[in-house]
Design a protein around this motif. Structure first.
Motif, PDB file in Angstrom:
ATOM      1  N   LEU A 111       0.856  -1.189   0.000  1.00 24.27           N
ATOM      2  CA  LEU A 111       0.000   0.000   0.000  1.00 24.27           C
ATOM      3  C   LEU A 111       0.892   1.239   0.000  1.00 24.27           C
ATOM      4  N   LEU A 112       0.397   2.313  -0.599  1.00 24.40           N
ATOM      5  CA  LEU A 112       1.161   3.561  -0.586  1.00 24.40           C
ATOM      6  C   LEU A 112       0.830   4.319   0.693  1.00 24.40           C
ATOM      7  N   PRO A 113       1.858   4.635   1.506  1.00 25.58           N
ATOM      8  CA  PRO A 113       1.633   5.203   2.841  1.00 25.58           C
ATOM      9  C   PRO A 113       1.018   6.598   2.824  1.00 25.58           C
ATOM     10  N   THR A 114       1.230   7.335   1.734  1.00 28.53           N
ATOM     11  CA  THR A 114       0.731   8.720   1.704  1.00 28.53           C
ATOM     12  C   THR A 114      -0.720   8.803   1.239  1.00 28.53           C
ATOM     13  N   LEU A 115      -1.263   7.704   0.750  1.00 23.80           N
ATOM     14  CA  LEU A 115      -2.640   7.708   0.250  1.00 23.80           C
ATOM     15  C   LEU A 115      -3.587   7.132   1.293  1.00 23.80           C
ATOM     16  N   THR A 116      -4.825   7.588   1.271  1.00 24.22           N
ATOM     17  CA  THR A 116      -5.849   7.020   2.153  1.00 24.22           C
ATOM     18  C   THR A 116      -6.207   5.614   1.670  1.00 24.22           C
ATOM     19  N   ALA A 117      -6.989   4.923   2.501  1.00 24.36           N
ATOM     20  CA  ALA A 117      -7.443   3.580   2.113  1.00 24.36           C
ATOM     21  C   ALA A 117      -8.178   3.628   0.786  1.00 24.36           C
ATOM     22  N   LEU A 118      -9.127   4.578   0.664  1.00 24.58           N
ATOM     23  CA  LEU A 118      -9.899   4.663  -0.578  1.00 24.58           C
ATOM     24  C   LEU A 118      -9.007   4.976  -1.773  1.00 24.58           C
ATOM     25  N   GLU A 119      -8.064   5.892  -1.577  1.00 24.81           N
ATOM     26  CA  GLU A 119      -7.158   6.248  -2.682  1.00 24.81           C
ATOM     27  C   GLU A 119      -6.291   5.054  -3.083  1.00 24.81           C
ATOM     28  N   ASN A 120      -5.885   4.262  -2.101  1.00 23.52           N
ATOM     29  CA  ASN A 120      -5.126   3.050  -2.409  1.00 23.52           C
ATOM     30  C   ASN A 120      -5.974   2.066  -3.221  1.00 23.52           C
ATOM     31  N   ILE A 121      -7.241   1.955  -2.833  1.00 25.57           N
ATOM     32  CA  ILE A 121      -8.129   0.989  -3.490  1.00 25.57           C
ATOM     33  C   ILE A 121      -8.358   1.371  -4.955  1.00 25.57           C
ATOM     34  N   THR A 122      -8.489   2.661  -5.216  1.00 21.02           N
ATOM     35  CA  THR A 122      -8.801   3.081  -6.590  1.00 21.02           C
ATOM     36  C   THR A 122      -7.554   3.437  -7.411  1.00 21.02           C
ATOM     37  N   LEU A 123      -6.372   3.344  -6.782  1.00 18.55           N
ATOM     38  CA  LEU A 123      -5.141   3.763  -7.469  1.00 18.55           C
ATOM     39  C   LEU A 123      -4.920   3.098  -8.836  1.00 18.55           C
ATOM     40  N   PRO A 124      -5.035   1.764  -8.930  1.00 20.29           N
ATOM     41  CA  PRO A 124      -4.792   1.157 -10.249  1.00 20.29           C
ATOM     42  C   PRO A 124      -5.727   1.702 -11.327  1.00 20.29           C
ATOM     43  N   MET A 125      -6.985   1.954 -10.946  1.00 11.80           N
ATOM     44  CA  MET A 125      -7.926   2.508 -11.925  1.00 11.80           C
ATOM     45  C   MET A 125      -7.627   3.969 -12.222  1.00 11.80           C
ATOM     46  N   ASP A 126      -7.188   4.687 -11.203  1.00  3.40           N
ATOM     47  CA  ASP A 126      -6.814   6.093 -11.419  1.00  3.40           C
ATOM     48  C   ASP A 126      -5.655   6.181 -12.405  1.00  3.40           C
ATOM     49  N   ILE A 127      -4.675   5.296 -12.222  1.00  2.00           N
ATOM     50  CA  ILE A 127      -3.520   5.286 -13.128  1.00  2.00           C
ATOM     51  C   ILE A 127      -3.959   4.947 -14.547  1.00  2.00           C
ATOM     52  N   ALA A 128      -4.907   4.011 -14.647  1.00  2.00           N
ATOM     53  CA  ALA A 128      -5.385   3.593 -15.967  1.00  2.00           C
ATOM     54  C   ALA A 128      -6.341   4.614 -16.569  1.00  2.00           C
ATOM     55  N   GLY A 129      -6.693   5.643 -15.795  1.00  2.00           N
ATOM     56  CA  GLY A 129      -7.630   6.649 -16.281  1.00  2.00           C
ATOM     57  C   GLY A 129      -9.041   6.120 -16.403  1.00  2.00           C
ATOM     58  N   ARG A 130      -9.357   5.177 -15.514  1.00  2.00           N
ATOM     59  CA  ARG A 130     -10.683   4.555 -15.584  1.00  2.00           C
ATOM     60  C   ARG A 130     -11.517   4.935 -14.373  1.00  2.00           C
ATOM     61  N   LYS A 131     -12.778   5.143 -14.599  1.00  2.00           N
ATOM     62  CA  LYS A 131     -13.685   5.494 -13.497  1.00  2.00           C
ATOM     63  C   LYS A 131     -14.146   4.232 -12.793  1.00  2.00           C
ATOM     64  N   PRO A 132     -14.034   4.215 -11.459  1.00  2.00           N
ATOM     65  CA  PRO A 132     -14.543   3.040 -10.743  1.00  2.00           C
ATOM     66  C   PRO A 132     -16.057   2.927 -10.883  1.00  2.00           C
ATOM     67  N   ASP A 133     -16.543   1.705 -10.956  1.00  2.00           N
ATOM     68  CA  ASP A 133     -17.978   1.432 -10.900  1.00  2.00           C
ATOM     69  C   ASP A 133     -18.397   1.618  -9.437  1.00  2.00           C
ATOM     70  N   ARG A 134     -19.091   2.727  -9.173  1.00  2.00           N
ATOM     71  CA  ARG A 134     -19.379   3.149  -7.795  1.00  2.00           C
ATOM     72  C   ARG A 134     -20.119   2.067  -6.989  1.00  2.00           C
ATOM     73  N   ALA A 135     -21.122   1.465  -7.604  1.00  2.00           N
ATOM     74  CA  ALA A 135     -21.929   0.466  -6.888  1.00  2.00           C
ATOM     75  C   ALA A 135     -21.067  -0.741  -6.521  1.00  2.00           C
ATOM     76  N   TRP A 136     -20.233  -1.166  -7.479  1.00  2.00           N
ATOM     77  CA  TRP A 136     -19.352  -2.310  -7.227  1.00  2.00           C
ATOM     78  C   TRP A 136     -18.336  -1.973  -6.130  1.00  2.00           C
ATOM     79  N   LEU A 137     -17.771  -0.776  -6.227  1.00  2.00           N
ATOM     80  CA  LEU A 137     -16.781  -0.332  -5.245  1.00  2.00           C
ATOM     81  C   LEU A 137     -17.385  -0.322  -3.840  1.00  2.00           C
TER      82      LEU A 137
END
Ligand code: ADP
Ligand code: MG
Length: 178
Positions: A111-137
């Motif tokens: 996990l990246l220490p400077t990011l929150t739990a939520l930011e860590n969870i969505t990081l791979p999608m953020d890097i890919a420029g993809r929007k998380p599916d909110r309901a699934w998340l």
């Protein structure tokens, strides 16, 4: 890894093969430091199925997973994800394939220490420029029991909570293979 001291245990079902190793070999080093970590391993990883890779420490479990996930090169045989042979793929293609098909849960969480739990969870999608599916998340976060901890940083979480952040991160993009 040999069949003597290790095993790959799978529950068989008539489902699609998502990944396949065929006579997969991995040799580290040469001369006196040469180690045959994988010696012609063949295994199918199928859809909707848990596969346990078992064996003593040093028998090649991590090496097999690294090679199958395209995190390490192979020395012989074949490693495929879907119909794609990993050997020979350019870095960019390999990165894309990993990102699109595989969710990683590392032994040390990574996990990246400077990011929150939520930011860590969505990081791979953020890097890919993809929007998380909110309901699934939401469902993933709820299922792993992290709803009240999303704004915390890894250092503010228990070991188990950190582990569950890593699990949620792997599940968040609904990959074919975890
Ligand atoms: N980068 C490396 N360089 C040289 N030898 C390695 C490397 N990684 C693993 N090995 C060796 O390969 C064998 C299998 O290691 P590993 O796959 O990590 O085992 P396991 O995960 O089953 O404990 C071990 O003997 C280990 O020392
Ligand atoms: Mg290991």
């Amino acid at each position: 890894m040999s069949t003597l001291n290790s095993g790959v245990s799978t529950a068989t079902r008539a489902t699609a093969t998502l990944a396949r190793a065929a006579d997969l070999s991995k040799v580290y080093g040469q001369g006196e430091t040469r180690v045959v970590a994988l010696d012609a391993v063949s295994v199918d990883f199928r859809q909707a199925q848990f596969t346990a890779i078992m064996g003593p420490s040093g028998s090649g479990k991590s090496t097999l997973m690294h090679c199958m996930a395209g995190l390490d090169s192979i020395s012989g045989g074949s490693a495929r994800i879907g119909d794609v042979e990993l050997t020979g793929l350019k870095d960019k293609k390999l990165t894309q394939l990993r990102r699109d098909k595989i969710g990683f849960i590392f032994q040390a969480f990574n996990l990246l220490p400077t990011l929150t739990a939520l930011e860590n969870i969505t990081l791979p999608m953020d890097i890919a420029g993809r929007k998380p599916d909110r309901a699934w998340l939401d469902r993933v976060v709820e299922t792993v029991g992290l709803s009240g901890r999303l704004k915390h940083r890894p250092s503010q979480l228990s070991g188990g909570q950190q582990q569950r952040v890593a699990v949620a991160r792997a599940l968040a993009s609904r990959p074919e293979i975890i």
